[in-house]
Scaffold this motif. Structure first.
Motif, mmCIF file in Angstrom:
data_model
loop_
_atom_site.group_PDB
_atom_site.id
_atom_site.type_symbol
_atom_site.label_atom_id
_atom_site.label_comp_id
_atom_site.label_asym_id
_atom_site.label_seq_id
_atom_site.Cartn_x
_atom_site.Cartn_y
_atom_site.Cartn_z
ATOM 1 N N VAL A 139 0.469 -0.883 -0.089
ATOM 2 C CA VAL A 139 0.499 0.139 0.340
ATOM 3 C C VAL A 139 0.957 0.806 -0.039
ATOM 4 C CG1 VAL A 139 -1.544 1.290 1.378
ATOM 5 C CG2 VAL A 139 -1.757 -0.544 1.467
ATOM 6 N N PHE A 140 1.842 0.836 0.554
ATOM 7 C CA PHE A 140 2.910 2.435 1.053
ATOM 8 C C PHE A 140 4.153 2.557 -0.390
ATOM 9 C CE2 PHE A 140 1.345 3.058 5.313
ATOM 10 C CZ PHE A 140 0.442 3.541 4.924
ATOM 11 N N ASN A 141 3.734 1.283 -1.322
ATOM 12 C CA ASN A 141 4.528 1.460 -2.419
ATOM 13 C C ASN A 141 6.074 1.008 -1.452
ATOM 14 O OD1 ASN A 141 5.239 1.132 -5.024
ATOM 15 N ND2 ASN A 141 5.824 3.291 -5.533
ATOM 16 N N GLU A 142 6.204 0.551 -0.842
ATOM 17 C CA GLU A 142 7.645 -0.263 0.184
ATOM 18 C C GLU A 142 7.912 -1.700 -0.046
ATOM 19 O OE1 GLU A 142 7.303 1.903 3.947
ATOM 20 O OE2 GLU A 142 6.953 3.766 3.334
ATOM 21 N N PHE A 143 7.457 -2.029 -1.429
ATOM 22 C CA PHE A 143 7.289 -3.814 -0.875
ATOM 23 C C PHE A 143 9.056 -4.061 -1.439
ATOM 24 C CE2 PHE A 143 7.561 -8.506 -2.325
ATOM 25 C CZ PHE A 143 7.060 -8.373 -0.300
ATOM 26 N N ASP A 144 9.847 -4.162 -1.410
ATOM 27 C CA ASP A 144 11.047 -4.049 -2.361
ATOM 28 C C ASP A 144 11.714 -5.616 -1.566
ATOM 29 O OD1 ASP A 144 13.410 -3.288 -3.779
ATOM 30 O OD2 ASP A 144 14.453 -4.045 -2.408
#
Length: 178
Positions: A139-144
């Motif tokens: 959701v926070f575009n932090e999935f790396d």
């Protein structure tokens, strides 16, 4: 992001402190300022557990999160207790397997994730926390994947190193959940 204040809450044994510690380590690896403050009742397993996490670009003044930007409610008592404390415009992630009611507020964004059911269906019954964690990062575009793997390597003890891949899989299930 200048600062994001998280409050994780649920029953003891749901991995509330673990997912909070994971998020804090992920922030450290990414050169953020972090704070991780666990809180749990004397019963631990089965009692209530909560965890305040702050991830910031600036030094963290106090580790206490009274009004979270992000609430993760893993059970109904947690949603009942903390729903009204979320800042307007905040985000609530609720385990819809264990929380049947809807959030009453209309000034927050809500994600209902059947994390406990998804964990059970995927034969990882203790990883509902990581499924929600994966959804949060997405959701926070932090999935790396690499930073997730590195943070998991910090919070999973050497004794349980075999759990790294299954935790990563659980987080991917959460990230992929629509």
């Amino acid at each position: 992001m200048s600062a994001r204040n998280y409050l994780f809450s649920g029953f003891g044994g749901q991995g509330i402190l673990f997912i909070g510690k994971f998020l804090a380590y992920k922030g450290l690896i990414e050169d953020k300022q972090v704070s991780w403050l666990p809180s749990y009742g004397p019963e631990m397993r089965g009692g209530t557990a909560s965890c305040s996490v702050i991830v910031s670009d600036e030094p963290v003044g106090s580790p206490i999160v009274s009004n979270p930007d992000v609430l993760i409610a893993m059970n109904l008592p947690s949603l009942d207790r903390f729903e009204d404390k979320v800042v307007p415009g905040g985000v609530i992630f609720a385990d819809s397997t264990l929380i049947e009611r809807k959030v009453k507020r209309d000034d927050v964004t809500v994600y209902y994730i059947p994390a406990t059911a998804l964990a059970s269906e995927n034969k990882m019954p203790t990883l509902a926390n990581m499924i929600i964690g994966g959804k949060i990062l997405k959701v926070f575009n932090e999935f790396d994947e690499q930073s997730v793997r590195n943070a998991l390597g910090k919070v999973i003890s050497a004794k349980h190193a075999d759990m790294l891949e299954v935790n990563l899989k659980a987080m991917q299930i959460g990230a992929d959940y629509e």
